[in-house]
Structures are given as structure tokens and as C-alpha cells.
Design a protein around this motif. Sequence first.
Motif, short mmCIF file in Angstrom:
data_model
loop_
_atom_site.label_atom_id
_atom_site.label_comp_id
_atom_site.label_asym_id
_atom_site.label_seq_id
_atom_site.Cartn_x
_atom_site.Cartn_y
_atom_site.Cartn_z
N GLU A 182 0.83 -1.15 -0.09
CA GLU A 182 0.14 -0.02 0.08
C GLU A 182 0.77 1.38 -0.12
O GLU A 182 0.31 2.28 -0.38
CB GLU A 182 -0.90 -0.11 1.17
CG GLU A 182 -0.32 0.22 2.61
CD GLU A 182 0.15 -0.85 3.23
OE1 GLU A 182 0.26 -2.17 2.34
OE2 GLU A 182 0.60 -1.08 4.51
N GLU A 216 0.67 5.88 -7.23
CA GLU A 216 -0.70 5.89 -7.64
C GLU A 216 -0.71 6.18 -9.15
O GLU A 216 -1.34 5.37 -9.71
CB GLU A 216 -1.63 6.90 -6.92
CG GLU A 216 -3.25 6.75 -7.36
CD GLU A 216 -4.18 7.48 -6.86
OE1 GLU A 216 -3.46 8.36 -5.67
OE2 GLU A 216 -5.08 7.77 -7.31
N THR A 255 3.55 8.78 -2.61
CA THR A 255 2.24 8.53 -2.83
C THR A 255 1.78 8.75 -4.27
O THR A 255 1.04 8.06 -4.88
CB THR A 255 1.69 9.37 -1.72
OG1 THR A 255 2.03 9.42 -0.71
CG2 THR A 255 0.35 8.48 -1.31
N GLY A 304 0.46 3.95 -3.56
CA GLY A 304 0.02 5.35 -3.59
C GLY A 304 -1.38 5.10 -2.62
O GLY A 304 -2.38 6.19 -2.82
N ILE A 305 -1.46 4.37 -1.77
CA ILE A 305 -2.66 4.12 -0.78
C ILE A 305 -2.49 4.52 0.26
O ILE A 305 -3.41 5.14 0.86
CB ILE A 305 -3.17 2.56 -1.14
CG1 ILE A 305 -3.25 2.06 -2.48
CG2 ILE A 305 -4.14 2.26 -0.34
CD1 ILE A 305 -3.54 0.56 -2.51
N ARG A 306 -1.25 4.47 0.71
CA ARG A 306 -1.13 5.07 2.06
C ARG A 306 0.13 6.18 2.11
O ARG A 306 1.10 5.48 1.67
CB ARG A 306 -1.09 3.89 3.19
CG ARG A 306 -0.82 4.64 4.43
CD ARG A 306 -1.48 3.93 5.81
NE ARG A 306 -2.64 3.13 5.30
CZ ARG A 306 -2.84 2.11 6.15
NH1 ARG A 306 -2.31 1.73 6.84
NH2 ARG A 306 -3.95 1.27 5.81
#
Lengths: 426, 426
Positions: free
Chosen positions: A15, B31, B27, A19-21
Motif C-alpha cells: 500500500e 498511484e 504516494t 499510493g494508497i497510504r
Amino acid sequence: MPLQKKVELLSLGDELLAGIRVNTHLTYLGEMLARNGLDLLRNQELPDDLEAIRSGFLGAWERADLVITTGGLGPTSDDLTMDALALALGRGMRMDAAVEEAIRERFARRGWSTPENNLRQCRILEGATVLPNPEGTAPGQWLEADGRILVVLPGPTHEMQPMFENEVLSRLREKGWATGARLCTQLRTSGAGESQIAQDLAPILAPFDRKVRVAYCAHNGLVDVRLTATGDETTEDDMKSLAHACCERLGDSFAGYGDCPMAAIILRQLRNLNRTLSVAESCTGGLLAARFTDVAGASKVFVGGLVCYRNDIKENLLGVPGCILEQHGAVSAECAVAMATASAEVFETDYALSITGYAGPEGGREPAGTVYVGLHSPVGVWSQKVFHAGSRGAVRERAVNVALDFLRRKLRQYEVHDFLDSCCQG
Amino acid sequence: MPLQKKVELLSLGDELLAGIRVNTHLTYLGEMLARNGLDLLRNQELPDDLEAIRSGFLGAWERADLVITTGGLGPTSDDLTMDALALALGRGMRMDAAVEEAIRERFARRGWSTPENNLRQCRILEGATVLPNPEGTAPGQWLEADGRILVVLPGPTHEMQPMFENEVLSRLREKGWATGARLCTQLRTSGAGESQIAQDLAPILAPFDRKVRVAYCAHNGLVDVRLTATGDETTEDDMKSLAHACCERLGDSFAGYGDCPMAAIILRQLRNLNRTLSVAESCTGGLLAARFTDVAGASKVFVGGLVCYRNDIKENLLGVPGCILEQHGAVSAECAVAMATASAEVFETDYALSITGYAGPEGGREPAGTVYVGLHSPVGVWSQKVFHAGSRGAVRERAVNVALDFLRRKLRQYEVHDFLDSCCQG
């Protein structure tokens, strides 16, 4: 003085890379290590992949004296930290009976049976010490090997942080690896921009160019100025007088030393004055009240708050005069003042702070991002308009920060007056 | 289908390792890469040190097809990215005349002369293409060498992000390295632990072992299950039916698809039912209201909230009967229900949610961490006790999440009943 130990961190979890966290563990541990005289020399974010963790760890283990890992200790099949470390170190793992008992007890307390999966979390590296985890099921581990130290920490923040502070730091201090904190002072400022602060302080800091490292950190409308002595040359008295000179130069922008939240500073001021506070807010919808109630012991000063989210609540429940809403609208300086005064009346408090505005994405009479802050106090009422172009969340956050700074400055300005006033009443 | 390219990132800067700044570049880029079919396999935060950057880069260059660096392109002496990369690659640098002109023009536009320092930013690796930077002085660089690609990006967010989107992504697409997005679904669950969820889903996911990657991400009382197809073998229909099977198995724990906050899910449900909502909270002091008001358009459902922080407010303002406070105390199941009912009356709403408890550090009749959640609805009232040992912040956060999950489940359970009920009223 012994040579400074080299520290590396491994932050484990898909994660973080997808780019989730955001990796807040890095920020937290980087700061905690720096405060305790240890510099973090490298961090690697690695995916939930056995080979990636193994090779990433081996690189760090070769370079550093202390390697810390976070995450990947959960009960599921993508939690591979222990497998990868055991592989890399060529060490077996033992099932720890005390850890198993703690896990089973934790589930039993909720009337649940322990899922088979969770027993993976009893696996401890041969030779490692268990670091207890009162906040969760996965224990931490401390291993001394090859003249180095490996520290394994769980991923959830509320488990990792207390474990680092209670179990890891004390051990690092015992071994003399973490030294007393380096001489360091943080000045918190509010209501002025980073470049303005830097420009103001430049002439004061210039003579300390090589002796004191300066870092500016802007967050949530605050700018923290961190001063760190780089060597033994600078004494505690030097640091104190430097900090004092900076405060004087900053004037009203200086809010306090250290990490104290703005709401706590205000509550302390009001408590000293024996005054009470309430809030009424619309577009920030509870955020302002939440800042005050986040401070332990707030109830001695903070009485309550009203979130008037639908417009008619301002009139019907809070008691803002209908004519003000009609004439000036619910988002206006007049309404902000009326909300503050009504809040002070309804909650029977000395001070009341109010916020009304358009958080967006839609505006109204004025564009989204327009917010009015109101203040009622025993010595008068004020209102201030704020405009901030940004997301809904950013507008709300900024509005709360402006309101807090507004009250802080007014209290500072009037505290002597107010103090005399409260003495007379007594 | 060509083999997927391996990507690594280097995030350069002391401030990332000293806990002064959060690495939001990671991040963002993580993503963006994932959305374009590229997985980020590793990130390293490295200090402003020539040798650390050189060795960190060489490791990445050996493992990956694409290496991206951010930061360290500034004009000051601690900006060492270009020196380290030139050293590692054994390549010279040329002074780029067009870049120099752009920099001089930039300063001239403001009526300033160009500081000598800034000419360091004209140094381009031999063989590299300049990526223009309309937002700042440091250009980016694109170098193809040894069958690999190196992308050098500046540190400031407002320079880095447009450069990545406008200059880098298009080139990666041209080369066929960035593809369309991969098949990916996220199931959000609430009110069950990570290991429980994993255990429940294991039999459904087992047949997809090598074809679909599963990641569990627990945060704030929610557990997200992310399913990603690893290759072309899995079709969109396969993913849909897999997701559907998971939802069925999860039952009431399934809250929704994607990233939707719990409060938004509840507001949507209530809006469909044409119902309104208010809240009354003590120990969470505004946090619950803030979650609802964080959702754009909330005012169509969410009317307002009362923060009754000092105990007498519960009786005097909210109208909780004094006998309940006397007999059961302000922190009790009875008080939680009375608060919810009083809130529904005061705000004239169909539903009302309440929270009362001891956030800590001190408790009362019961230990700190004891919280009662109450719900008033057109079809009945409920209360639930929650206990969570943890910091004040953690207790408050947990209480809000439990309250949201409580309402979500009740709505799900009663929505048919309630819907019929609302039809009858109409």
C-alpha cells in the motif's frame, strides 16, 4: 564520544508503493531517532514480496548498525516480514507460548475464538526478545546479532508508536546507542507564512550559520522552526538565548515552544483566566469542537458546541436573529458575530468562537472557500473574513486554523485587560 | 504481451529522513504509475550525500528498467543529485544553453539578476533530453542508456507533478512501457477484523491464487480488500464475478466498493430513504459530526449536531431527563439512548446517533476507553457498549468508527422495513 551508530529503516507494504497510504511511520521514526541523537541514513519502502524484503534487508544489514522494520506482521498470507527476515539471517523461528497465550486471551476477552491465522504471529526469530504489544496481536522483536541490532515493529500506528517509545528507546539508551537528545528547540508559529518567518529570523540566525541547523516545517497553517545544535560548540545557554531572540523577533506570530497544539495553548490561557468557551460552527461541522475536545482535561474550560449544518438550525436552535440571516445571509460577518454571541448565551460561556462559510465545492452569495470567523468575549465581539482556494477538506482545515489563531491573538492582546477584569469580578 | 517493466524510485532529501517532511511524492507517483499499468517495486529515501545517492542509485539501476529520482536539483550546495548520477553512470555533463537562457529569463522577468548558483541547474547529463520546467528553474532529464531509462524530476510538488504528467507519461506511453490501467477492484469492509475477513474469503480466492493478487489494508476500523489481476488471463467478467462472490461471503461486513468513506455510504442510504440525521456526542466532541459534514452535499440529510462536553449540557440544552443521569450516569447505555432520542427531537430528524464515554486518560464509573453508542430511528432505539484500550485519540477514533458501522448495519437491516414505512407516510 563514541562513533554515531548508523540506522536504516525498512517500511513494508504494497500500500505504500501503490499510493494508497502515506508513509507516516518514516516521519515519526525519523523525528524520534533525530531527537535521540540518531540519524536515519536510509529508508526503503518494499512490497509484500519475500525476495524483495530479503534483498532489501540484507543491503541495510550490511550498511547499518541498527535496522528497524515496520509492517508485514499481520495474520494474512501477504504478511511476509518474518519469513523474509528468517531467510535472510539464516535463522529458524520458534513458536512463543507466552505470545500465543496473549493472543488467545485477547480474542477470548471479546468472546471470540482465536483464528488459526493469528498463530502465525507467535513466530519469533531464534535468539530474539519479544517486545510486548498491548495494543494488538503482533508482538515486536529485538535481535542482537553480528554486532548489529534488528528491531521488528508492527504496522498499525497505535501499536508501533507506543512499542517504539516504551520498549525500543529504553533499550537503545541502555546500550548507549541513543544518547540524550541533541540540543534542540522548536518554536511554533501561527498566522504567518514560511518565507516570511524565514526572512524575519535570517539576521538573528546568521551568526550561528555552522553551529545550529535550522529547519522550517509548515503544516496546517502553522510553521515550526526547529533549531538543532550540530556539535558540542553550542551550549544550552547559547540555545536558550538564541530561542529567546527568535521569539522576540516573531512577536505575536510566536505561539509556543515544542509540539503543543494550538487548541491546548488556548485552553491553558483560558483556564488561567478562569474563563469558559463554547463554539458554534456550520461549514466546519464539528472540526473546531473536535480540536478543543482532543485536549485531555478540556472540559474544565470547553463547555460544548453546536453544529448548525442546515441553515434553519442557526435561527431555531442557536437563536441567531432572523433579521440578520435575512439581511446579511448565513455566510456573513454579521452572522458570524451573532452565532458567537448566541453560542455564549446558550452554553453560558465567557468566550465563544464561530465559523460560517462555503466549504465547497459549491459557493453561494460568495465563492466557495469564503469563510467568516466570529468571536464573542467579555470585552467585545469581532469577525474576520478568510478566503482560501482549495479542496473542501483544505478549506475546512484552514478555517479551523484561522479561528484558533484569531482567538489566540485576541487572548494575547486582551489577556492583561481580561485578567484585571476577572480579578475585579472575584 | 510484453513483460512488465520494473520501476524504482529514489526520493532525495535530508528532510524526508529527519521527520520534517512527509514523502507525498511517493504516494503520488505510486498511484500514477499503478494507474498506468506500472508497479513501483521499491522506493528509497536517501540523504543529501554524494556516496549515499550514488550507491542507492546503482542498486536501483541494476534491478529496474525505469529509475525515477525526485529532488536535489536546487541551486544550493546540498543539492547533489546531478553530481551523484554523473558519478554513478560514469558520464559527463554539458552546460545547456537553452536551459541557461530560460533561467536567466525567469529571473529577468522579476527584474532580478540571475544568481551564479542557479547556473548549476544548467548541467545536463551527456545524452539526456531536457524536460522543460515551466514552474521553476531546475529542468527534468530523460536518459536512455543500457536498455534502461532514467528520469530526473525536481523536488517541489508543483514542478514535479505537471512535469511527470506532461513530459514523462507521454514518453512512457510512446515506448509502450505505460499501458492502460490494470483490472483492479477494492471492497471496503467494516466491523470485522483483518484476519476474520481473510479467513472468510480464503476459499473463494484460492482458485485465483496466481491470477489475482490480494492485499488487505486495515485502517481506522475498516479493512479494504484490494483485488488486482496480475496478467491478461483474468477477464473483466472474471473480476466482476469474483468481487460479487466476495461481497456475498462478506455479508453485512461489506460496506461498499472503492474508497467511499463510511459517512458517505450512510448519507447516501438515508438520502435514498428521504430521511434526516442529527448527532449528539460528548467524548468524541465533534468528530462524529465532522465525519458527516466532510461529505459534500451532506446538508440534504445531516441537519446538525450538539457537542455536550460538560455534563450539565446533556440535561439543560439537549434535554436528557435528569433522572436518567442520576440513576444510570452520563456514561451509560440508557444515557446514550436518551441522548439520541433528545437529539432527534431537538433537531427534528428521523435518525439520531449519539456517543458518550470516557476517552481518557481518566475514567469514571467505568475505566477509560468505555464508550456507549446510541441510535434513535423511526423503528426503534438501540445502544451498544464499546471498550477499546488505547490513547485518548485512539478511543475517540474507534468510538466514531463503531458508531458509523452501527448505523450502517442497522440501516441495512431495516432499510426494507423503513422504506415501506416511508412509502406509507407519503
